[in-house]
Scaffold this active site. Structure first.
Site, PDB file in Angstrom:
ATOM      1  N   HIS A 100      34.354  31.441  41.038  1.00  0.00           N
ATOM      2  CA  HIS A 100      33.568  32.600  41.470  1.00  0.00           C
ATOM      3  C   HIS A 100      33.738  33.742  40.498  1.00  0.00           C
ATOM      4  O   HIS A 100      34.803  33.936  39.913  1.00  0.00           O
ATOM      5  CB  HIS A 100      33.958  33.047  42.883  1.00  0.00           C
ATOM      6  CG  HIS A 100      35.431  33.235  43.094  1.00  0.00           C
ATOM      7  ND1 HIS A 100      36.286  32.181  43.282  1.00  0.00           N
ATOM      8  CD2 HIS A 100      36.202  34.355  43.129  1.00  0.00           C
ATOM      9  CE1 HIS A 100      37.528  32.637  43.441  1.00  0.00           C
ATOM     10  NE2 HIS A 100      37.501  33.952  43.344  1.00  0.00           N
ATOM     11  N   HIS A 102      33.791  37.801  40.369  1.00  0.00           N
ATOM     12  CA  HIS A 102      33.849  39.045  41.128  1.00  0.00           C
ATOM     13  C   HIS A 102      32.976  40.058  40.395  1.00  0.00           C
ATOM     14  O   HIS A 102      33.130  40.236  39.172  1.00  0.00           O
ATOM     15  CB  HIS A 102      35.264  39.618  41.157  1.00  0.00           C
ATOM     16  CG  HIS A 102      36.282  38.800  41.893  1.00  0.00           C
ATOM     17  ND1 HIS A 102      36.676  39.088  43.176  1.00  0.00           N
ATOM     18  CD2 HIS A 102      36.992  37.705  41.518  1.00  0.00           C
ATOM     19  CE1 HIS A 102      37.608  38.218  43.555  1.00  0.00           C
ATOM     20  NE2 HIS A 102      37.811  37.369  42.572  1.00  0.00           N
TER      21      HIS A 102
HETATM   22  P1  AMP Z   1      40.303  35.130  44.099  1.00  0.00           P
HETATM   23  O1  AMP Z   1      41.604  35.814  44.486  1.00  0.00           O
HETATM   24  O2  AMP Z   1      39.830  35.450  42.724  1.00  0.00           O
HETATM   25  O3  AMP Z   1      40.340  33.648  44.395  1.00  0.00           O
HETATM   26  O4  AMP Z   1      39.211  35.762  45.037  1.00  0.00           O
HETATM   27  C1  AMP Z   1      38.957  35.329  46.319  1.00  0.00           C
HETATM   28  C2  AMP Z   1      38.195  36.420  47.020  1.00  0.00           C
HETATM   29  O5  AMP Z   1      37.529  35.850  48.122  1.00  0.00           O
HETATM   30  C3  AMP Z   1      39.071  37.540  47.580  1.00  0.00           C
HETATM   31  O6  AMP Z   1      38.644  38.772  46.997  1.00  0.00           O
HETATM   32  C4  AMP Z   1      38.802  37.494  49.088  1.00  0.00           C
HETATM   33  O7  AMP Z   1      38.758  38.769  49.665  1.00  0.00           O
HETATM   34  C5  AMP Z   1      37.472  36.778  49.154  1.00  0.00           C
HETATM   35  N1  AMP Z   1      37.182  36.016  50.363  1.00  0.00           N
HETATM   36  C6  AMP Z   1      37.981  35.120  50.979  1.00  0.00           C
HETATM   37  N2  AMP Z   1      37.357  34.580  52.038  1.00  0.00           N
HETATM   38  C7  AMP Z   1      36.118  35.144  52.074  1.00  0.00           C
HETATM   39  C8  AMP Z   1      34.990  35.003  52.941  1.00  0.00           C
HETATM   40  N3  AMP Z   1      34.997  34.177  53.975  1.00  0.00           N
HETATM   41  N4  AMP Z   1      33.888  35.746  52.684  1.00  0.00           N
HETATM   42  C9  AMP Z   1      33.857  36.594  51.621  1.00  0.00           C
HETATM   43  N5  AMP Z   1      34.882  36.768  50.783  1.00  0.00           N
HETATM   44  C10 AMP Z   1      36.006  36.065  51.004  1.00  0.00           C
END
Ligand code: AMP
Length: 114
Positions: A100, A102
């Site tokens: 993903h 950000h």
């Molecule tokens: P990373 O730490 O780069 O893997 O980012 C994962 C991101 O996903 C974090 O910023 C979380 O806040 C976000 N996240 C986790 N679960 C969800 C969800 N169900 N919907 C939207 N964002 C999410």
């Protein structure tokens, strides 16, 4: 490999605040926003980390960035500025193992990132 939460969002099995989607890419708001605008851009294809991306994914990876720019414009942060971040593996803070981007904006960003 079992679906991550993002795989489930991509399939419509888990709800999210979706800002953009097409046959290959989905963009939705992060549930724990780190900036006034914090959007995640994912491929529907379940690539676990950037390390697993293959040469045949090159077009898809490019498309993720184009969607990031599109969402930034849609959210009104294209001109003020925004940051696009990919965390790869746990040491970089990756917690969801579905690739993903950000997209963060709406406030001044510090450099270097932590
Ligand atoms: P990373 O730490 O780069 O893997 O980012 C994962 C991101 O996903 C974090 O910023 C979380 O806040 C976000 N996240 C986790 N679960 C969800 C969800 N169900 N919907 C939207 N964002 C999410």
């Amino acid at each position: 490999m079992p679906d991550t939460i993002f795989g489930q969002i991509a399939k419509g099995e888990v709800s999210a605040d979706i800002l953009y989607q097409d046959e290959e890419v989905v963009a939705f708001r992060d549930i724990g926003p780190q900036a006034p605008v914090h959007v995640l851009v994912i491929p529907r294809k379940p690539i676990a980390t950037l390390n697993e991306a293959q040469p045949e994914d090159a077009e898809l990876l490019g498309k993720l960035f184009l969607v990031a720019a599109r969402v930034a414009a849609q959210e009104g942060i294209a001109e003020s500025g925004y940051r696009v971040v990919v965390n790869c593996n746990a040491g970089a803070g990756q917690t969801v193992f579905h690739l993903h981007l950000h997209v963060l904006g709406g406030r001044p960003m510090q450099w270097p990132p932590g």
